[in-house]
Design a protein around this motif. Sequence first.
Motif, short mmCIF file in Angstrom:
data_model
loop_
_atom_site.label_atom_id
_atom_site.label_comp_id
_atom_site.label_asym_id
_atom_site.label_seq_id
_atom_site.Cartn_x
_atom_site.Cartn_y
_atom_site.Cartn_z
N SER A 1 3.59 -9.80 4.21
CA SER A 1 4.48 -8.64 3.92
C SER A 1 4.14 -7.25 4.65
CB SER A 1 4.41 -8.42 2.32
OG SER A 1 5.31 -7.43 1.99
N VAL A 2 5.06 -6.98 5.41
CA VAL A 2 5.00 -5.55 5.99
C VAL A 2 5.63 -4.72 5.19
CG1 VAL A 2 5.76 -4.06 7.90
CG2 VAL A 2 5.11 -6.41 8.35
N ALA A 3 6.48 -4.98 4.29
CA ALA A 3 7.08 -4.15 3.38
C ALA A 3 5.90 -3.64 2.46
CB ALA A 3 8.06 -4.82 2.56
N ILE A 4 5.12 -4.63 1.74
CA ILE A 4 4.05 -4.19 0.88
C ILE A 4 3.17 -3.30 1.34
CG2 ILE A 4 2.24 -4.98 -0.67
CD1 ILE A 4 3.95 -7.55 -1.30
N ALA A 5 2.84 -3.57 2.81
CA ALA A 5 1.61 -2.77 3.57
C ALA A 5 2.60 -1.25 3.69
CB ALA A 5 1.66 -3.15 5.09
N ASP A 6 3.70 -1.34 4.00
CA ASP A 6 4.53 0.08 4.03
C ASP A 6 4.21 0.96 2.96
OD1 ASP A 6 4.83 -0.41 6.81
OD2 ASP A 6 6.79 -0.76 6.61
N ALA A 7 4.56 0.15 1.60
CA ALA A 7 4.52 0.69 0.40
C ALA A 7 3.22 1.36 -0.03
CB ALA A 7 4.93 -0.12 -0.67
N ILE A 8 2.18 0.55 0.46
CA ILE A 8 0.61 1.17 0.20
C ILE A 8 0.72 2.34 0.93
CG2 ILE A 8 -1.75 0.63 0.59
CD1 ILE A 8 -0.87 -2.28 -0.09
N ARG B 1 0.22 8.01 -2.78
CA ARG B 1 -0.84 8.78 -2.74
C ARG B 1 -2.25 7.83 -3.57
NH1 ARG B 1 2.61 13.46 -4.11
NH2 ARG B 1 2.01 12.99 -6.30
N THR B 2 -1.92 7.14 -4.53
CA THR B 2 -2.74 6.46 -5.12
C THR B 2 -3.69 5.61 -4.21
OG1 THR B 2 -1.43 6.70 -7.27
CG2 THR B 2 -3.33 4.94 -7.10
N PRO B 3 -4.87 5.47 -4.21
CA PRO B 3 -5.57 4.63 -3.46
C PRO B 3 -5.71 2.96 -4.12
CG PRO B 3 -7.24 5.94 -4.65
CD PRO B 3 -5.81 6.46 -5.13
N VAL B 4 -5.48 2.03 -3.18
CA VAL B 4 -5.27 0.89 -3.52
C VAL B 4 -6.37 -0.24 -3.10
CG1 VAL B 4 -3.90 -1.54 -3.19
CG2 VAL B 4 -2.70 1.12 -3.41
N VAL B 5 -7.02 -1.11 -4.06
CA VAL B 5 -7.93 -1.89 -3.54
C VAL B 5 -7.52 -3.26 -3.53
CG1 VAL B 5 -10.23 -3.26 -4.35
CG2 VAL B 5 -9.93 -0.64 -4.46
N GLU B 6 -7.26 -3.84 -2.42
CA GLU B 6 -6.90 -5.30 -2.26
C GLU B 6 -7.94 -6.45 -2.89
OE1 GLU B 6 -6.20 -8.48 1.39
OE2 GLU B 6 -5.75 -6.43 1.82
N VAL B 7 -7.50 -7.39 -3.64
CA VAL B 7 -8.36 -8.22 -4.17
C VAL B 7 -7.92 -9.56 -3.99
CG1 VAL B 7 -9.26 -6.55 -6.01
CG2 VAL B 7 -7.78 -8.18 -6.62
N ARG C 1 -10.84 -20.36 3.95
CA ARG C 1 -9.68 -21.04 3.67
C ARG C 1 -8.93 -21.05 4.85
NH1 ARG C 1 -6.68 -19.38 -1.68
NH2 ARG C 1 -5.87 -21.50 -1.44
N GLU C 2 -7.74 -21.59 4.99
CA GLU C 2 -6.81 -21.94 6.03
C GLU C 2 -6.73 -20.57 6.87
OE1 GLU C 2 -4.93 -23.89 2.46
OE2 GLU C 2 -5.95 -21.83 2.97
N ALA C 3 -6.70 -20.89 8.13
CA ALA C 3 -6.75 -19.69 9.15
C ALA C 3 -5.59 -18.34 9.09
CB ALA C 3 -6.75 -20.20 10.63
N PHE C 4 -4.42 -19.04 8.39
CA PHE C 4 -3.55 -18.05 8.15
C PHE C 4 -3.77 -17.05 7.31
CE2 PHE C 4 -2.14 -21.45 5.00
CZ PHE C 4 -1.78 -20.39 4.00
N ARG C 5 -4.87 -17.36 6.30
CA ARG C 5 -5.23 -16.50 5.42
C ARG C 5 -6.04 -15.24 5.56
NH1 ARG C 5 -3.15 -18.72 0.28
NH2 ARG C 5 -2.87 -20.99 0.41
N HIS C 6 -6.66 -15.42 6.89
CA HIS C 6 -7.61 -14.55 7.40
C HIS C 6 -7.14 -13.26 7.94
CE1 HIS C 6 -10.21 -18.14 8.75
NE2 HIS C 6 -9.93 -18.38 7.43
N HIS C 7 -5.99 -13.22 7.95
CA HIS C 7 -5.36 -11.98 8.42
C HIS C 7 -4.51 -11.24 6.97
CE1 HIS C 7 -2.31 -9.22 9.67
NE2 HIS C 7 -3.05 -8.78 10.62
N SER C 8 -4.79 -9.89 7.02
CA SER C 8 -4.13 -9.10 5.74
C SER C 8 -3.10 -8.05 6.51
CB SER C 8 -5.23 -8.37 4.84
OG SER C 8 -4.64 -7.67 4.05
N TYR C 9 -1.96 -7.90 6.06
CA TYR C 9 -1.42 -6.98 6.56
C TYR C 9 -1.53 -5.56 5.74
CZ TYR C 9 1.74 -9.54 9.56
OH TYR C 9 2.18 -10.58 10.84
N LEU C 10 -2.08 -5.83 4.62
CA LEU C 10 -2.42 -4.65 3.66
C LEU C 10 -3.74 -3.94 3.96
CD1 LEU C 10 -1.60 -6.75 0.47
CD2 LEU C 10 0.20 -5.89 2.08
#
Length: 139
Positions: A79-86, A90-96, A104-113
Amino acid sequence: MKIQIINGPNLNLLGTREPSIYGSRSFAELLEELRSRYAQVEIDYYQNNSEGAIVDKLQEVGFDYDGVILNAGAYTHTSVAIADAISAIRTPVVEVHISNVYGREAFRHHSYLAKNCKGVICGFGTDSYRLAIESFLNQ
């Protein structure tokens, strides 16, 4: 202090969904424990399976809260949309993440956020949420 927890797709199934990966405890149980442990913190909770609803919630709380804990589930990797919203709030976000996404699977190794977040916590089970709260308390 006011913290918003936002959970994305399929996290409403915690406790029943793939317990070998996500554990057998429901999020309601975890939330009760967190609110009890951190009584001095107002912890609000929101879960939605829809990308746009998560963007809307980030925009709603992103200027008034002290922190957001976001487990965007699979949207983390798409999600580029969620990345852009973050990046727009102003509020800091912690990705968990409950699981270690790098084991896990290779596609999970990249975070847009991640690049727009204060930090990323993964692989500690539901304790990842507690660690995120601690990161806000210790800033």
